[in-house]
Design an enzyme around this catalytic site. Sequence first.
Site, PDB file in Angstrom:
ATOM      1  N   CYS A  43      -2.618  17.656 -27.222  1.00  0.00           N
ATOM      2  CA  CYS A  43      -3.383  17.755 -25.982  1.00  0.00           C
ATOM      3  C   CYS A  43      -2.581  17.145 -24.826  1.00  0.00           C
ATOM      4  CB  CYS A  43      -4.730  17.054 -26.161  1.00  0.00           C
ATOM      5  SG  CYS A  43      -5.860  17.265 -24.780  1.00  0.00           S
ATOM      6  N   CYS A  44      -1.986  15.964 -25.048  1.00  0.00           N
ATOM      7  CA  CYS A  44      -1.171  15.328 -24.004  1.00  0.00           C
ATOM      8  C   CYS A  44       0.064  16.181 -23.687  1.00  0.00           C
ATOM      9  CB  CYS A  44      -0.725  13.935 -24.436  1.00  0.00           C
ATOM     10  SG  CYS A  44      -1.951  12.642 -24.160  1.00  0.00           S
ATOM     11  N   CYS A  61      -7.607   9.923 -18.935  1.00  0.00           N
ATOM     12  CA  CYS A  61      -8.628  10.966 -19.008  1.00  0.00           C
ATOM     13  C   CYS A  61      -9.963  10.375 -19.478  1.00  0.00           C
ATOM     14  CB  CYS A  61      -8.203  12.041 -20.001  1.00  0.00           C
ATOM     15  SG  CYS A  61      -6.724  12.925 -19.516  1.00  0.00           S
ATOM     16  N   CYS A  98     -10.450   9.968 -23.299  1.00  0.00           N
ATOM     17  CA  CYS A  98      -9.589   9.061 -24.071  1.00  0.00           C
ATOM     18  C   CYS A  98      -9.489   7.667 -23.464  1.00  0.00           C
ATOM     19  CB  CYS A  98      -8.189   9.656 -24.192  1.00  0.00           C
ATOM     20  SG  CYS A  98      -8.162  11.263 -24.977  1.00  0.00           S
ATOM     21  N   CYS A 154       1.092   8.525 -23.598  1.00  0.00           N
ATOM     22  CA  CYS A 154       0.828   9.962 -23.558  1.00  0.00           C
ATOM     23  C   CYS A 154       2.105  10.770 -23.768  1.00  0.00           C
ATOM     24  CB  CYS A 154       0.201  10.332 -22.228  1.00  0.00           C
ATOM     25  SG  CYS A 154       1.136   9.745 -20.823  1.00  0.00           S
TER      26      CYS A 154
HETATM   27  S1  SF4 Z   1      -5.321  11.589 -22.524  1.00  0.00           S
HETATM   28 FE1  SF4 Z   1      -6.703  12.660 -23.953  1.00  0.00          FE
HETATM   29  S2  SF4 Z   1      -7.708  14.321 -22.844  1.00  0.00           S
HETATM   30 FE2  SF4 Z   1      -5.980  13.550 -21.590  1.00  0.00          FE
HETATM   31  S3  SF4 Z   1      -4.332  14.935 -22.069  1.00  0.00           S
HETATM   32 FE3  SF4 Z   1      -4.107  13.184 -23.471  1.00  0.00          FE
HETATM   33  S4  SF4 Z   1      -5.296  13.695 -25.328  1.00  0.00           S
HETATM   34 FE4  SF4 Z   1      -5.866  15.172 -23.700  1.00  0.00          FE
END
Ligand code: SF4
Length: 240
Positions: free
Chosen positions: A113-114, A196, A199, A222
């Site tokens: 996701c990151c 985010c 998270c 991240c």
């Molecule tokens: S912090 Fe969480 S929601 Fe944001 S990009 Fe990374 S995994 Fe995705």
Amino acid sequence: MKDKIAEVQLTAESWSPQQVLAWAFETFGNAVAISSAFGAEGMVLIDMASRLRKDFRLFTVDTEFLFSETYNLMDRIEQKYGIKIERVFSLLSPEEQERVHGAALWTRDPDQCCNLRKVEPLRRKLNELDAWITSIRRDQTSFRKGARKVEWDAKFGLVKVNPIADWTSKQVWRYLHEHDVPYNSLHDQNYPSIGCTHCTRAVRPGEDPRAGRWPGTGKTECGLHVIEIQPLTSLPEAEA
Ligand code: SF4
């Protein structure tokens, strides 16, 4: 460029953050930009930069999952400093990400996701720059303790400038208060580090300041700063 960095790297360790910023602006002109997620440290750099150069470049990777308090702070920054924040987005909207990778990817594979929402957009942005300026501090995470104030970022292929690498959190907050700098209101609600919504949580008394990021996953970064920095010189003894 690497040779140039090697020449200045050790000297830069004794420079103030303002001197590091001034050097970066003079050396790279419009090809350097501050990267920020608008934490307390980033606000210090933004304020310092505004006193050196009115048209400094500032960009952020907007994951589209940020807190409303963060978006509100972005508006306040644009008004106070008279600049336009350059916003970089993922190639996938949140809805497209859900269609392709399933719901709530951050719970199943936060690294992916990151990568989708932060690292790839950052790489795209850095491709148009010769240098980027970050607000990382050496005592934030184990990955950051070797950061130099000026270094070659081998992962992204450009110069990385970390003007407050040797600052403490106390110095950051002293600067914000003394200069009346705006900051994210979540900091006053036990969110020392803000990312985010999915998270980030508030920290409890006694917890590490970054314990609220990716809680329960073991993840601490991240991927933006977990990078292949090539140390060209050694840190001075006291700071190593
Ligand atoms: S912090 Fe969480 S929601 Fe944001 S990009 Fe990374 S995994 Fe995705």
